[in-house]
Design an enzyme around this catalytic site. Structure first.
Site, PDB file in Angstrom:
ATOM      1  N   LYS A 193     -16.091   7.303  -8.619  1.00 37.85           N
ATOM      2  CA  LYS A 193     -14.837   6.728  -8.117  1.00 37.85           C
ATOM      3  C   LYS A 193     -15.233   5.464  -7.354  1.00 37.85           C
ATOM      4  CE  LYS A 193     -10.894   7.681  -5.078  1.00 37.85           C
ATOM      5  NZ  LYS A 193     -10.296   8.664  -4.150  1.00 37.85           N
ATOM      6  N   ASN A 208     -11.768  -0.808  -0.112  1.00 35.64           N
ATOM      7  CA  ASN A 208     -10.746  -0.501   0.883  1.00 35.64           C
ATOM      8  C   ASN A 208     -10.379  -1.617   1.842  1.00 35.64           C
ATOM      9  OD1 ASN A 208      -9.727   2.101   0.350  1.00 35.64           O
ATOM     10  ND2 ASN A 208     -11.735   2.942   0.838  1.00 35.64           N
ATOM     11  N   ASP A 240     -14.343   2.562  -5.162  1.00 34.19           N
ATOM     12  CA  ASP A 240     -13.263   2.199  -4.237  1.00 34.19           C
ATOM     13  C   ASP A 240     -13.463   0.794  -3.667  1.00 34.19           C
ATOM     14  OD1 ASP A 240     -10.965   2.563  -2.742  1.00 34.19           O
ATOM     15  OD2 ASP A 240     -11.595   4.496  -1.917  1.00 34.19           O
ATOM     16  N   TRP A 250       0.866  -1.174   0.000  1.00 32.83           N
ATOM     17  CA  TRP A 250       0.000   0.000   0.000  1.00 32.83           C
ATOM     18  C   TRP A 250       0.908   1.231   0.000  1.00 32.83           C
ATOM     19  CZ3 TRP A 250      -0.273   3.917   3.748  1.00 32.83           C
ATOM     20  CH2 TRP A 250      -1.260   4.884   3.476  1.00 32.83           C
ATOM     21  N   ASP A 297      -2.434   5.686  -3.057  1.00 33.88           N
ATOM     22  CA  ASP A 297      -2.801   6.689  -2.054  1.00 33.88           C
ATOM     23  C   ASP A 297      -1.622   7.601  -1.750  1.00 33.88           C
ATOM     24  OD1 ASP A 297      -5.444   6.120  -1.758  1.00 33.88           O
ATOM     25  OD2 ASP A 297      -5.233   4.921   0.062  1.00 33.88           O
TER      26      ASP A 297
HETATM   27  C1  GLA Z   1      -9.289   5.171  -0.020  1.00 30.93           C
HETATM   28  C2  GLA Z   1      -8.902   5.886  -1.290  1.00 30.93           C
HETATM   29  C3  GLA Z   1      -8.778   7.363  -1.019  1.00 30.93           C
HETATM   30  C4  GLA Z   1     -10.079   7.888  -0.463  1.00 30.93           C
HETATM   31  C5  GLA Z   1     -10.463   7.103   0.772  1.00 30.93           C
HETATM   32  C6  GLA Z   1     -11.857   7.483   1.266  1.00 30.93           C
HETATM   33  O1  GLA Z   1      -8.256   5.173   0.889  1.00 30.93           O
HETATM   34  O2  GLA Z   1      -7.756   5.350  -1.837  1.00 30.93           O
HETATM   35  O3  GLA Z   1      -8.431   8.052  -2.199  1.00 30.93           O
HETATM   36  O4  GLA Z   1     -11.083   7.795  -1.438  1.00 30.93           O
HETATM   37  O5  GLA Z   1     -10.471   5.708   0.530  1.00 30.93           O
HETATM   38  O6  GLA Z   1     -12.228   6.783   2.391  1.00 30.93           O
END
Ligand code: GLA
Length: 724
Positions: A474, A478, A476, A197, A546
């Site tokens: 977007k 996570n 995501d 990461w 990130d």
């Molecule tokens: C992840 C994404 C970030 C952002 C956060 C929001 O970490 O990579 O760019 O969108 O989630 O919680």
């Protein structure tokens, strides 16, 4: 019987510059004969394998003394026969036997490339031809077809495998790789993209050694730590020299990409779904299709490999409606506000964004349910009207009135325990019936293999997109998948879960882009945790990492851009000191690095000085003028004297070149020399804006452009050249 190793049928699959030759031995085994640059004239490989000396202490095959399958280059090796190396296919029958013996049955050819139902795959065009090599194990009633396509113009091969149960008894597939190639040599370096990461996709070179090597994921996503890619290159290969064979999997889930060097200096290269925790029940008359592998052969180093992958994915894998659409300049509020925003602060940011020239306002995490931190509300994709000061529709309208398009963050595959969705459907998550499932970032994973989950997501997201003027999502993801278990299949079929999850994810994405054909989707998985060709088939861009620090991004973007189009690498200019690693870099360097990918801004513009805002305004104005070349020009890495400390690349179209260079740490009293270019048409002339000079292409390639003395660390320089 003739020598069983004699090649009785030879198939030359060619593109303009590459060649893949397979053959059938007299024994009926399909073998790998050649993979490399296209040979100028048709060569006979008839005796390639009869000329090979015998290895000792290997099992004989078919009762023929010294016919040793294990030392021969097999196209799709199986288990239980005299090849005791790593199989590409393992199938168990109803008795539990895994003995499989595939022999070539026949060849079918098509003037196009068939789609792989349920999975993303590259499209065919008029330049594509397909060969389907049909292999059979008559005793198992198993048919295995290697479907290989050759895209002549793009110089790319692709392969997937179809397993068909032609009998009346059930079979269980325990592994079915997408591609296997046996080389009669171990003289290669292996290249992978590895990291973690915040430092994804760094190039990792290792000389091959006897035994296993490679990368894999068991995470339920391709992952931050490795990419579904492996290449074998001649020792000493650089960006401009050396032969490389790259294999990339069009898949976003668990994979393996490995090279096995056996005791006789042969290398077996394999890529496919990770056999770990995988099995697939193949009932009578059913088929199973593997994901597609794309195979690129470059004669002249990594730049050539990269150009072929980038162009092929851009032309044939990415959605044609968006692949070549200029990407808007994004302003994303995440690093500007995190969860802490309201209507007023969003509009203030949006106004500033418009003022500097941004085009797409992307509202990140925190707009829905009760979400003011990462502990709640995933799954409740209902706008928080209190926080947004009214409806989402009204907010979008105001943002549109400012002259900005609107994009929205979602994380559809997830659910927070503290959410209405979870309270309504606690059984929708990935978990078994005995263990307390694990939380990561306070969230569970939805079981995407469930059709009710897929329907809920398609319906919810479609409603959001239909009721609001949302032009960009977007998407995501996570966390990775722990507690891998599904209630949708019986106990003995649990090995299907993680692949079924991917099929579910792809079907949701497909449904959405089919209905909303112009929708731009930016993929994301905590940065580049799922930056792969599978997601690329739906996404116009993927958030590369990130880590937004310009210097940390250099190796990340180098590795990612090796395969994936530059326009698909989201890269944002963010604040200094950098939020992730505290480094301070100039606005110019941040912009130059971000413009290597798809430029956006992700910082609190309201905290900048008037001078900084004016500088960003100038950056964006110049970006818009150069957008076509920066987004769609060919990305070429340039040689530097101090690799790792100096980085240089160019983007090129037929009439323009932009050259960028970054020096990480300045050295005292060194004399910077010139930056040489590569890959220019030999007789061209270029006018360079900064030096106001005209240069011949060969001069630029042999002598180069004058380099400024760095005025400090993290120094960057740009040259813009137009063809005269
Ligand atoms: C992840 C994404 C970030 C952002 C956060 C929001 O970490 O990579 O760019 O969108 O989630 O919680």
């Amino acid at each position: 019987m003739d020598n069983p190793r004699t090649i009785v049928q030879q198939f030359d699959l060619v593109t303009t510059r590459s060649q893949m030759t397979l053959g059938v031995m007299a024994s009926g085994h399909l073998v790998c004969l050649y993979l490399g640059p296209r040979l100028a004239s048709r060569a006979s490989f008839k005796n390639l394998l009869t000329d090979l000396n015998h290895a000792s202490y290997l099992a004989d095959t078919d009762g023929v003394h010294n016919f040793r399958l294990e030392q021969l280059p097999l196209a799709y090796p199986t288990f239980g026969n005299p090849d005791l190396r790593e199989p590409a296919l393992v199938v168990a029958d109803e008795t539990g036997s895994r003995i499989t013996d595939l022999r070539f049955d026949h060849l079918e050819t098509y003037p196009h490339k068939p789609a792989i139902t349920g999975l993303p795959s590259a499209r065919w065009d008029e330049q594509t031809r397909t060969w389907a090599f049909v292999l059979k194990d008559e005793r198992l009633h198993l048919q295995v077809t290697l479907v290989i396509s050759a895209d002549e113009d793009h110089d790319v091969f692709s392969q997937h495998v179809i397993c068909t149960n032609q009998g009346s008894h059930g079979l269980t597939i325990e592994r079915a790789f997408s591609f296997n190639w046996d080389f009669l040599s171990d003289q290669y370096q292996m290249l992978n993209l590895t990291g973690a990461w915040s430092r994804e996709n760094h190039l990792q070179w290792t000389p091959l050694k006897q035994g296993f090597q490679g990368v894999d994921s068991k995470r339920g996503a391709s992952g931050h730590g490795q990419n579904p890619f492996i290449a074998l290159a001649a020792p000493g290969t650089t960006w401009d020299h050396g032969q490389v064979i790259g294999v990339n999997l069009v898949y976003s889930g668990n994979f393996i990409a490995q090279a096995n060097v056996d005791m006789h200096q042969n290398t077996r290269l394999q890529i496919g779904i990770n056999p770990f925790n995988f099995s697939w029940q193949l009932n009578a008359h059913r088929t199973f299709k593997t994901p597609e592998a794309t195979i690129v052969i470059a004669e002249h180093g990594l730049n050539e490999l990269s150009a072929r992958y980038q162009r092929f994915y851009q032309d044939n894998l990415m959605r044609s409606a968006i692949a070549k659409t200029p990407r808007p300049v994004v302003i994303n509020n995440w690093e500007a506000t995190y969860f802490n925003f309201n209507k007023q602060s969003l509009l203030t940011l949006a106004k500033k964004a418009k003022q500097v020239g941004a085009e797409m306002f992307v509202l990140d995490d925190g707009w829905f349910g009760q979400r003011n931190n990462d502990t709640s509300s995933l799954g409740d994709w209902i706008p928080n009207t209190k926080k947004l000061g009214g409806s989402l529709t009204a907010l979008i309208k105001e943002i549109n009135q400012l002259g900005l398009h609107f994009g929205l963050w979602v994380e559809p595959e997830m659910v927070s325990p503290n959410s209405d969705l979870y309270r309504r459907h606690p059984n929708w998550i990935v978990a078994d019936e005995k263990h307390q499932p694990q939380l990561t970032r306070s969230q569970y994973v939805l079981d995407m293999s469930r059709s009710d989950v897929q329907d809920y997501l398609i319906d919810t997201l479609d409603t959001l997109l239909t009721e609001n003027n949302i032009e960009y999502l977007k998407w995501d993801m996570n966390r990775n998948i722990t507690d891998a278990y599904t209630q949708t299949v019986p106990p003995r079929r649990q090995g299907e879960f993680e692949h079924r999850y991917m099929l579910g994810l792809y079907s949701v994405l497909k449904a959405l882009v089919t209905k909303h054909s112009r929708l731009l989707i930016e993929g994301c998985a905590g940065g580049g945790g799922r930056f792969d060709a599978g997601m690329l088939a739906y996404c116009s861009a993927i958030w590369t990492s990130d880590d937004t620090d310009a210097i940390a991004r250099l190796p990340i973007q180098e590795g990612t851009g090796l395969l994936y189009p530059a326009a698909a690498m989201s890269a944002h200019v963010s604040a200094v000191p950098n939020e992730q690693i505290g480094r301070k870099t100039s606005l110019t360097t941040r912009r130059i690095v971000a413009e290597q990918g798809c430029l956006g801004y992700e910082l609190d513009l309201t905290k900048l000085t008037a001078a900084e805002l004016a500088a960003i305004q100038t950056q964006i104005a110049s970006y818009k003028k150069l957008r076509r070349i920066l987004q769609f020009g060919q990305l070429i890495r340039l040689p530097v004297a101090e690799p790792g400390n100096q980085w240089a690349w160019l983007k090129k179209t037929a009439d323009q070149i932009i050259v960028d260079r970054v020096t990480v740490l300045v050295q005292p009293n060194t004399v910077e020399k010139r930056q040489r270019l590569t890959g220019l048409p030999p007789n061209a002339l270029y006018f360079e804006q900064q030096t106001q000079r005209t240069y011949a292409a060969d001069f630029l390639m042999q002598v180069g452009l004058p380099v400024d003395r760095p005025t400090g660390d993290f120094f960057s320089q740009r040259w813009i050249l137009s063809r005269v």
